[in-house]
Scaffold this motif. Structure first.
Motif, PDB file in Angstrom:
ATOM      1  N   TYR A 198       0.836  -1.188   0.000  1.00 37.37           N
ATOM      2  CA  TYR A 198       0.000   0.000   0.000  1.00 37.37           C
ATOM      3  C   TYR A 198       0.879   1.249   0.000  1.00 37.37           C
ATOM      4  O   TYR A 198       1.865   1.333   0.739  1.00 37.37           O
ATOM      5  CB  TYR A 198      -0.885   0.049   1.238  1.00 37.37           C
ATOM      6  CG  TYR A 198      -1.880  -1.067   1.340  1.00 37.37           C
ATOM      7  CD1 TYR A 198      -1.554  -2.253   1.994  1.00 37.37           C
ATOM      8  CD2 TYR A 198      -3.160  -0.936   0.808  1.00 37.37           C
ATOM      9  CE1 TYR A 198      -2.461  -3.290   2.103  1.00 37.37           C
ATOM     10  CE2 TYR A 198      -4.088  -1.962   0.913  1.00 37.37           C
ATOM     11  CZ  TYR A 198      -3.724  -3.134   1.557  1.00 37.37           C
ATOM     12  OH  TYR A 198      -4.634  -4.161   1.660  1.00 37.37           O
ATOM     13  N   TRP A 245      -4.659   6.685   1.633  1.00 34.87           N
ATOM     14  CA  TRP A 245      -4.171   5.346   1.280  1.00 34.87           C
ATOM     15  C   TRP A 245      -4.574   4.978  -0.143  1.00 34.87           C
ATOM     16  O   TRP A 245      -5.675   5.328  -0.593  1.00 34.87           O
ATOM     17  CB  TRP A 245      -4.747   4.302   2.239  1.00 34.87           C
ATOM     18  CG  TRP A 245      -4.168   4.409   3.611  1.00 34.87           C
ATOM     19  CD1 TRP A 245      -4.551   5.251   4.617  1.00 34.87           C
ATOM     20  CD2 TRP A 245      -3.066   3.661   4.123  1.00 34.87           C
ATOM     21  NE1 TRP A 245      -3.759   5.073   5.714  1.00 34.87           N
ATOM     22  CE2 TRP A 245      -2.836   4.097   5.448  1.00 34.87           C
ATOM     23  CE3 TRP A 245      -2.248   2.662   3.591  1.00 34.87           C
ATOM     24  CZ2 TRP A 245      -1.824   3.569   6.252  1.00 34.87           C
ATOM     25  CZ3 TRP A 245      -1.237   2.137   4.382  1.00 34.87           C
ATOM     26  CH2 TRP A 245      -1.039   2.590   5.701  1.00 34.87           C
ATOM     27  N   GLN A 287      -5.160   1.786  -3.046  1.00 29.05           N
ATOM     28  CA  GLN A 287      -6.007   0.599  -3.026  1.00 29.05           C
ATOM     29  C   GLN A 287      -5.223  -0.676  -2.757  1.00 29.05           C
ATOM     30  O   GLN A 287      -5.817  -1.722  -2.453  1.00 29.05           O
ATOM     31  CB  GLN A 287      -6.758   0.468  -4.363  1.00 29.05           C
ATOM     32  CG  GLN A 287      -5.931  -0.065  -5.530  1.00 29.05           C
ATOM     33  CD  GLN A 287      -5.014   0.970  -6.162  1.00 29.05           C
ATOM     34  OE1 GLN A 287      -4.879   2.105  -5.688  1.00 29.05           O
ATOM     35  NE2 GLN A 287      -4.376   0.584  -7.265  1.00 29.05           N
ATOM     36  N   GLY A 288      -3.925  -0.621  -2.865  1.00 28.23           N
ATOM     37  CA  GLY A 288      -3.087  -1.798  -2.647  1.00 28.23           C
ATOM     38  C   GLY A 288      -2.780  -2.520  -3.940  1.00 28.23           C
ATOM     39  O   GLY A 288      -3.597  -2.546  -4.869  1.00 28.23           O
TER      40      GLY A 288
END
Length: 124
Positions: A95, A114, A116-117
């Motif tokens: 992330y 953050w 979305q990964g």
């Protein structure tokens, strides 16, 4: 509204390399601390690396120091995580996270934004 777009994950053999990209929208990388975190199945999210304008040397976790390199391209408004000599234990969802003011910390709770990964799998 700041959004972080990640790319670059994938499947790689042990010893191989991958580069992850993180591009914020709505703000420049110069105004942010950009960190990379990872989370493997059944494990806590851990800080991997961080870079910020106001700080000198980037932060690296002991487990990746000497193998991973974080960098910024101001013109592209992108932060990169170059991952070399990958190991099985590097397998995780990675992330990208951003913090303002630009002060790196390994504490994930301090980050405001953050991505979305992206999955990184190291497998033979």
């Amino acid at each position: 509204q700041v959004q972080l777009v990640e790319s670059g994950g994938g499947l790689v053999q042990p010893g191989g390399s991958l580069t992850l990209n993180c591009t914020p929208s709505g703000i420049t990388v110069h105004e942010l601390a950009i960190g990379w975190f990872r989370q493997a199945p059944g494990k806590n999210r851990e800080a991997v690396s961080c870079i910020a304008t106001s700080q000198g040397a980037p932060y690296y976790a002991d487990s990746v120091r000497g193998r991973f390199t974080i960098s910024r391209d101001i013109a592209e408004n992108t932060v990169y995580l170059q991952m070399d000599r990958l190991k099985f234990e590097d397998t995780a969802v990675y992330y990208c996270a951003a913090l303002k003011p630009p002060l790196c910390t390994a504490n994930a709770a301090m980050y405001d934004f953050w991505g979305q990964g992206t999955q990184v799998t190291v497998s033979s």
